[in-house]
Design a protein around this motif. Structure first.
Motif, PDB file in Angstrom:
ATOM      1  N   VAL A  53      28.746  31.445  52.025  1.00 20.99           N
ATOM      2  CA  VAL A  53      28.021  32.537  51.370  1.00 20.99           C
ATOM      3  C   VAL A  53      26.883  32.009  50.485  1.00 20.99           C
ATOM      4  O   VAL A  53      25.892  32.697  50.247  1.00 20.99           O
ATOM      5  N   HIS A  54      27.000  30.759  50.030  1.00 20.00           N
ATOM      6  CA  HIS A  54      25.988  30.168  49.144  1.00 20.00           C
ATOM      7  C   HIS A  54      24.995  29.267  49.890  1.00 20.00           C
ATOM      8  O   HIS A  54      24.262  28.510  49.266  1.00 20.00           O
ATOM      9  N   LYS A  55      24.974  29.325  51.237  1.00 23.52           N
ATOM     10  CA  LYS A  55      24.226  28.279  51.977  1.00 23.52           C
ATOM     11  C   LYS A  55      22.719  28.290  51.735  1.00 23.52           C
ATOM     12  O   LYS A  55      22.065  27.274  51.927  1.00 23.52           O
ATOM     13  N   TYR A  86      43.036  36.847  37.492  1.00 20.65           N
ATOM     14  CA  TYR A  86      42.835  35.396  37.611  1.00 20.65           C
ATOM     15  C   TYR A  86      41.414  35.008  37.220  1.00 20.65           C
ATOM     16  O   TYR A  86      41.208  33.978  36.571  1.00 20.65           O
ATOM     17  N   ARG A  87      40.433  35.835  37.580  1.00 15.96           N
ATOM     18  CA  ARG A  87      39.055  35.547  37.143  1.00 15.96           C
ATOM     19  C   ARG A  87      38.972  35.540  35.609  1.00 15.96           C
ATOM     20  O   ARG A  87      38.236  34.751  35.028  1.00 15.96           O
ATOM     21  N   LYS A  88      39.746  36.409  34.980  1.00 19.74           N
ATOM     22  CA  LYS A  88      39.779  36.410  33.498  1.00 19.74           C
ATOM     23  C   LYS A  88      40.406  35.125  32.983  1.00 19.74           C
ATOM     24  O   LYS A  88      39.934  34.546  32.002  1.00 19.74           O
ATOM     25  N   VAL A 116      38.202  24.915  38.609  1.00 27.64           N
ATOM     26  CA  VAL A 116      38.943  25.682  39.617  1.00 27.64           C
ATOM     27  C   VAL A 116      38.044  26.677  40.326  1.00 27.64           C
ATOM     28  O   VAL A 116      37.006  27.092  39.797  1.00 27.64           O
ATOM     29  N   HIS A 117      38.487  27.069  41.509  1.00 25.63           N
ATOM     30  CA  HIS A 117      37.912  28.205  42.230  1.00 25.63           C
ATOM     31  C   HIS A 117      38.867  29.382  42.091  1.00 25.63           C
ATOM     32  O   HIS A 117      40.079  29.190  42.067  1.00 25.63           O
ATOM     33  N   GLY A 118      38.328  30.581  42.056  1.00 26.73           N
ATOM     34  CA  GLY A 118      39.148  31.796  42.132  1.00 26.73           C
ATOM     35  C   GLY A 118      38.459  32.813  43.017  1.00 26.73           C
ATOM     36  O   GLY A 118      37.241  33.014  42.911  1.00 26.73           O
ATOM     37  N   SER A 119      39.209  33.471  43.903  1.00 26.69           N
ATOM     38  CA  SER A 119      38.628  34.478  44.805  1.00 26.69           C
ATOM     39  C   SER A 119      37.922  35.569  43.993  1.00 26.69           C
ATOM     40  O   SER A 119      38.357  35.925  42.898  1.00 26.69           O
ATOM     41  N   ASP A 120      36.853  36.130  44.594  1.00 26.11           N
ATOM     42  CA  ASP A 120      36.098  37.164  43.879  1.00 26.11           C
ATOM     43  C   ASP A 120      36.374  38.580  44.379  1.00 26.11           C
ATOM     44  O   ASP A 120      35.802  39.538  43.861  1.00 26.11           O
ATOM     45  N   SER A 121      37.238  38.730  45.398  1.00 24.88           N
ATOM     46  CA  SER A 121      37.592  40.067  45.887  1.00 24.88           C
ATOM     47  C   SER A 121      38.915  39.963  46.651  1.00 24.88           C
ATOM     48  O   SER A 121      39.301  38.873  47.085  1.00 24.88           O
TER      49      SER A 121
HETATM   50 MG    MG Z   1      32.769  32.418  43.960  1.00 25.30          MG
END
Ligand code: MG
Ligand code: ATP
Length: 139
Positions: A53-55, A86-88, A116-121
């Motif tokens: 998504v960030h390419k 988790y984003r919080k 860390v990574h956390g899903s956004d949806s």
């Molecule tokens: Mg992200």
């Protein structure tokens, strides 16, 4: 309705700094249950696909290099309202803006090496969990 699961990764520099135990403790104490977990290492191709998504973004090549530079911990976490909560818990992407007491505030090195990574949806939580875990690896 908000989903009950999210996906996280402990990023390479945070794993190699031995912060995994402290981060898992925070995750459990915040009410998340581990549904799946593994130590693994992404190839450049896998990291590129994960962050596809960030390419077009200027940081993409560096991010792919970093995320494939060493082992990571991947995990599926369960809790009511998992993605948002988790984003919080992890805090803002840029640790300079992360709230006190968040995982990124405590463990991030910089904007790229942000612990860390956390899903956004909910949709991405499912896609990302399926990227790492088969049915027999989930409990
Ligand atoms: Mg992200
Ligand atoms: P993540 O997807 O890893 O949980 P995020 O959703 O908070 O993080 P995104 O915008 O999805 O943030 O960015 C993905 C990752 O790309 C960030 O976690 C960070 O490692 C890196 N990143 C984002 N923006 C920049 C930037 N401007 N410069 C360098 N790296 C960045």
């Amino acid at each position: 309705m908000a989903g009950k699961q999210t996906f996280t990764m402990i990023k390479p520099s945070t794993f190699s700094a031995n912060h995994t135990g402290a981060i898992l403790k925070m995750i459990n104490e915040a009410g998340f249950t581990l549904k799946a977990m593994k130590i693994t290492k992404l190839s450049a191709e896998q990291a590129g696909a994960f962050y596809e998504v960030h390419k077009e973004r200027p940081f993409y090549a560096d991010l792919v290099q970093f995320m494939s530079s060493g082992p990571i911990v991947a995990a599926v976490l369960e809790k009511e309202n998992a993605v948002e909560d988790y984003r919080k818990l992890i805090g803002a992407t840029n640790p300079a803006n992360a709230a006190e007491g968040t995982i990124r505030k405590l463990f991030a090195i910089n904007l790229q090496e942000n612990a860390v990574h956390g899903s956004d949806s909910d949709e991405n939580a499912i896609i990302e969990s399926d990227f790492f875990f088969s049915k027999t690896e989930r409990f």
